[in-house]
Design a protein around this motif. Sequence first.
Motif, PDB file in Angstrom:
ATOM      1  N   ILE A  56       0.855  -1.192   0.000  1.00 42.86           N
ATOM      2  CA  ILE A  56       0.000   0.000   0.000  1.00 42.86           C
ATOM      3  C   ILE A  56       0.884   1.232   0.000  1.00 42.86           C
ATOM      4  CG2 ILE A  56      -0.172   0.096   2.542  1.00 42.86           C
ATOM      5  CD1 ILE A  56      -3.085   1.030   2.159  1.00 42.86           C
ATOM      6  N   ASP A  57       0.448   2.244  -0.729  1.00 44.78           N
ATOM      7  CA  ASP A  57       1.147   3.528  -0.745  1.00 44.78           C
ATOM      8  C   ASP A  57       0.130   4.622  -0.478  1.00 44.78           C
ATOM      9  OD1 ASP A  57       3.467   5.149  -1.072  1.00 44.78           O
ATOM     10  OD2 ASP A  57       2.648   5.827  -2.983  1.00 44.78           O
ATOM     11  N   ARG A  58       0.540   5.638   0.245  1.00 41.37           N
ATOM     12  CA  ARG A  58      -0.360   6.727   0.614  1.00 41.37           C
ATOM     13  C   ARG A  58       0.279   8.074   0.307  1.00 41.37           C
ATOM     14  NH1 ARG A  58      -0.528   3.238   5.141  1.00 41.37           N
ATOM     15  NH2 ARG A  58      -2.574   2.229   5.430  1.00 41.37           N
ATOM     16  N   ARG A  59      -0.573   9.034  -0.070  1.00 38.63           N
ATOM     17  CA  ARG A  59      -0.117  10.411  -0.201  1.00 38.63           C
ATOM     18  C   ARG A  59      -1.273  11.335   0.134  1.00 38.63           C
ATOM     19  NH1 ARG A  59       0.858  10.913  -6.755  1.00 38.63           N
ATOM     20  NH2 ARG A  59      -1.311  10.611  -7.427  1.00 38.63           N
ATOM     21  N   VAL A  60      -0.934  12.585   0.419  1.00 39.00           N
ATOM     22  CA  VAL A  60      -1.953  13.562   0.821  1.00 39.00           C
ATOM     23  C   VAL A  60      -2.825  13.910  -0.379  1.00 39.00           C
ATOM     24  CG1 VAL A  60      -2.352  15.897   1.678  1.00 39.00           C
ATOM     25  CG2 VAL A  60      -0.494  14.511   2.639  1.00 39.00           C
ATOM     26  N   GLN A  61      -4.116  13.766  -0.185  1.00 38.05           N
ATOM     27  CA  GLN A  61      -5.071  14.226  -1.202  1.00 38.05           C
ATOM     28  C   GLN A  61      -5.472  15.664  -0.928  1.00 38.05           C
ATOM     29  OE1 GLN A  61      -8.149  11.471  -2.465  1.00 38.05           O
ATOM     30  NE2 GLN A  61      -9.663  13.101  -2.412  1.00 38.05           N
TER      31      GLN A  61
END
Length: 254
Positions: A56-61
Amino acid sequence: MATKSTTVRLAGAIKLAPVQTNAFKDFVNSTTIDQALEIEEIKVENGRGGGGNDDIDRRVQSLKLMISARRASIDLLEIALGGPVTKVATGAVASEVHTVAALDAEILLDNLQDMSVAVVVIPVVAEGEPAPDPYELGVDYERTRIGIRPLTGGAIAVDDEISVAYTKAPHLRIEAMLRMAQERAVLIDGKNERTGAPWVGMYHRVSFPPAKNLKWYDGNQFASFDLEAEVLIADWITGDNLSRMVKVLVGDDL
């Protein structure tokens, strides 16, 4: 070695500055200041069975600030109403012409009036004609806090053109909804009331639309100006391990 920790009860002031300046000024008292983060996630499912995800990868929306301001100021009105604020000074208005659309209905004047100075209401006459007698207050019209009201049974008729002479009271004029995105740097100058230590939040670039909710009237509360702003990327900040959105400084000994 034991882990250090403390309970936190935050209070403090919110301050604004033009973007990319270090010149913060007090904003207004705010009963709540909330930060809300929305995250975009990209997942790789576990294809080997048993469920779950392989990666899983996450970034600020988006990162948003919600501010409930409970005092009014010029800066607050400019942001909350989305328009420039002009200070109107006291002064005489010699002739403000209005057409009477209905009797017993209020005519709003172009400016707030000084109620301690008399008004003079006269018919509009052609240039060169003798000056007419003024209409009589209480008979032909009533004076209101923000204008006048022509009365049934008086000398003023529907479709008449009348001229109103009055004195402007000092006031602010805001032409709202002309500026839908105003940028500021936002500084939360807070402290932990349990320890007295500073807790500071520095948002480098914040875009404010007009107030999402403005309570013009609530008989049991002060007026509230609810702002919901978005924290944008400060692309002038470069370097490793430097946030381009927000920096937090914590003074507690943790």
